[in-house]
Design an enzyme around this catalytic site. Structure first.
Site, PDB file in Angstrom:
ATOM      1  CB  SER A  17      -0.960  -0.013   1.183  1.00  0.00           C
ATOM      2  OG  SER A  17      -0.280  -0.300   2.379  1.00  0.00           O
TER       3      SER A  17
ATOM      4  CG  HIS B 280      -3.762  -0.688  -2.250  1.00  0.00           C
ATOM      5  ND1 HIS B 280      -4.279   0.587  -2.200  1.00  0.00           N
ATOM      6  CD2 HIS B 280      -3.404  -1.000  -0.985  1.00  0.00           C
ATOM      7  CE1 HIS B 280      -4.211   1.028  -0.966  1.00  0.00           C
ATOM      8  NE2 HIS B 280      -3.682   0.090  -0.204  1.00  0.00           N
TER       9      HIS B 280
ATOM     10  CE  LYS C 199      -7.573   0.832   0.767  1.00  0.00           C
ATOM     11  NZ  LYS C 199      -6.841  -0.041   1.634  1.00  0.00           N
TER      12      LYS C 199
HETATM   13  C1  LIG Z   1      -6.923  -0.311   3.008  1.00  0.00           C
HETATM   14  C2  LIG Z   1      -6.349  -1.626   3.272  1.00  0.00           C
HETATM   15  C3  LIG Z   1      -7.015  -2.557   4.085  1.00  0.00           C
HETATM   16  C4  LIG Z   1      -8.262  -2.201   4.850  1.00  0.00           C
HETATM   17  O1  LIG Z   1      -9.357  -2.048   4.017  1.00  0.00           O
HETATM   18  P1  LIG Z   1     -10.574  -1.129   4.462  1.00  0.00           P
HETATM   19  O2  LIG Z   1     -11.693  -1.616   3.620  1.00  0.00           O
HETATM   20  O3  LIG Z   1     -10.190   0.275   4.190  1.00  0.00           O
HETATM   21  O4  LIG Z   1     -10.803  -1.378   5.918  1.00  0.00           O
HETATM   22  C5  LIG Z   1      -6.455  -3.808   4.211  1.00  0.00           C
HETATM   23  N1  LIG Z   1      -5.306  -4.135   3.600  1.00  0.00           N
HETATM   24  C6  LIG Z   1      -4.627  -3.261   2.834  1.00  0.00           C
HETATM   25  C7  LIG Z   1      -3.353  -3.680   2.172  1.00  0.00           C
HETATM   26  C8  LIG Z   1      -5.126  -1.976   2.658  1.00  0.00           C
HETATM   27  O5  LIG Z   1      -4.445  -1.096   1.937  1.00  0.00           O
END
Ligand SMILES: *Cc1c(COP(=O)(O)O)cnc(C)c1O
Length: 388
Positions: free
Chosen positions: A181, A209, A240
């Site tokens: 991320s 992502h 996302k």
């Molecule tokens: C954003 C993210 C999460 C969490 O997801 P949400 O739906 O925002 O709670 C989990 N793992 C990674 C790698 C992320 O970037």
């Protein structure tokens, strides 16, 4: 002053003095490539709404229709009376999209990771994780009570050495982000799958992502690398590229059945609003329509990265739509972010504890809906700031 406030103020002061204090910026519109803040226009390069689906007409309409039909809240947890037709439909849609036997939806991706890891492993088991995995994976591991071993970022031979000595554990679970991320690089999933199979270990991949972005069908990093069959547990978010909110896991029918029975962050929480499921279904339909949005996103990212590299900026070996700009010092990263802000660009500094000390950076994420001029504008802003 109350004792709690005195104590917390002291800690806050320490955070400030390290240049790590965080503030919240409030917006009055949805996450588009262009935003207004205090009456000024800004270009946003920090949203995870990569494909622009958060405010896509088809997604909005699906959510509105669901609110008309079901109201807003779901009223109960999934196993009581909080499962409506749309929850079921979304899970079917996700399983079909990912080519898996079954899928399960959680209220957030964070909760998916915490619930999955802590229910699948416990004392007597081993979890092996990449040093740069997301915080939700770290928290899931801690909560599980399993033994935790960390291998250096993308170091498959170290992973192999750890697994070689791990025969004494009941279960061995290897967990990695697919696209990382904050660094934007991709896990070596092929090598990980091979090593894991050799040592009778399960593989879990967090495609937060990469979902909707990578692979011929937008299924993620495992699709891109052709290793989907080797992944036991595939996790993703609806929050996302899919522009909504929620997390999900796909895998075998047995896996999903087990999680329904044992994942505490699935069982002991109110189920997502039906409208949120309807929006996610519409977003997945958009992704399945064709590659235009994801191709456009990756092209914008490539233009941006090439431009930054020609300015001598270190983009940390990123390859896809997350483009880090390595600065190093937290204060310097903050300063660069402020200078860009003055030029009308939103690119927040990412500092410890999100990244390691000395690795502070800006994290740029273009959107499919940025125009070419927007990328040019950003590069020009960098050029001016670096000159000054
Ligand atoms: C954003 C993210 C999460 C969490 O997801 P949400 O739906 O925002 O709670 C989990 N793992 C990674 C790698 C992320 O970037």
């Amino acid at each position: 002053m109350r004792s709690i406030d005195a104590s917390l103020n002291m800690e806050l002061e320490a955070i400030r003095s390290e240049g790590l204090y965080r503030t919240i910026r409030t917006f009055f519109e949805s996450q588009g490539p262009r935003l207004q803040l205090d009456g000024r226009d800004y270009l946003c390069f920090c949203s995870n709404n990569y494909l622009g689906l958060a405010a896509h007409p088809a997604v909005k309409e699906a959510a509105c229709r669901a609110i008309e039909e079901y109201g807003w809240g779901s009223g109960a947890s999934r196993l009581i009376s909080g499962t409506m037709r749309l929850h079921e439909e979304l899970e079917k849609k996700l399983a079909d999209f990912k080519g898996a036997e079954a899928a399960i939806v959680f209220p957030t991706g964070y909760m998916a990771n915490v619930g999955v890891i802590s229910s699948l492993t416990g004392s007597g088991d081993l979890v092996v994780v990449d040093k740069l995995n997301h915080a939700s994976i770290v928290d899931g591991c801690r909560l599980s009570g399993a033994q935790i071993r960390v291998y250096p970022h993308r170091d498959v031979s170290r992973l192999e050495r750890i697994l070689k000595g791990a025969a004494k554990y009941k279960r061995r679970l290897v967990i990695t982000d697919s696209i990382f991320s904050m660094d934007g690089d991709l896990a070596l999933l092929d090598g990980i799958v091979k090593v894991a199979k050799r040592f009778d270990s399960w593989v879990m991949v967090d495609e937060a992502h990469a979902t909707g972005v990578l692979g011929a069908n937008g299924r993620g990093g495992a699709e891109l690398l052709g290793v989907e069959k080797g992944i036991d547990i595939s996790m993703g978010t609806l929050s996302k590229a899919l522009g909504g909110t929620g997390g999900f896991v796909t895998g075998s029918a047995a896996l999903v059945d087990f999680l329904r029975n044992r994942a505490r962050s699935f069982i002991y929480t109110t189920s997502p609003p039906p409208a949120s499921c309807a929006a996610a279904i519409a977003a997945i339909n958009m992704v399945r329509k064709g590659p235009n949005l994801r191709v456009s996103l990756l092209e914008k990212a490539e233009k941006l990265r090439r431009g930054l590299c020609s300015l001598g900026i270190d983009t940390m070996g990123s390859q896809f739509h997350i483009v880090p700009v390595l600065v190093g010092d937290a204060g310097e990263a903050l300063k660069l972010s402020r200078q860009l802000f003055e030029k009308g660009v939103l690119a927040p500094a990412i500092r410890p504890p999100t990244v390691r000390k000395g690795k502070s950076r800006l994290r740029l994420s273009p959107m499919a809906t940025h125009r070419d001029e927007d990328i040019k504008y950003l590069l020009e802003a960098f050029r001016n700031v670096l000159k000054g």
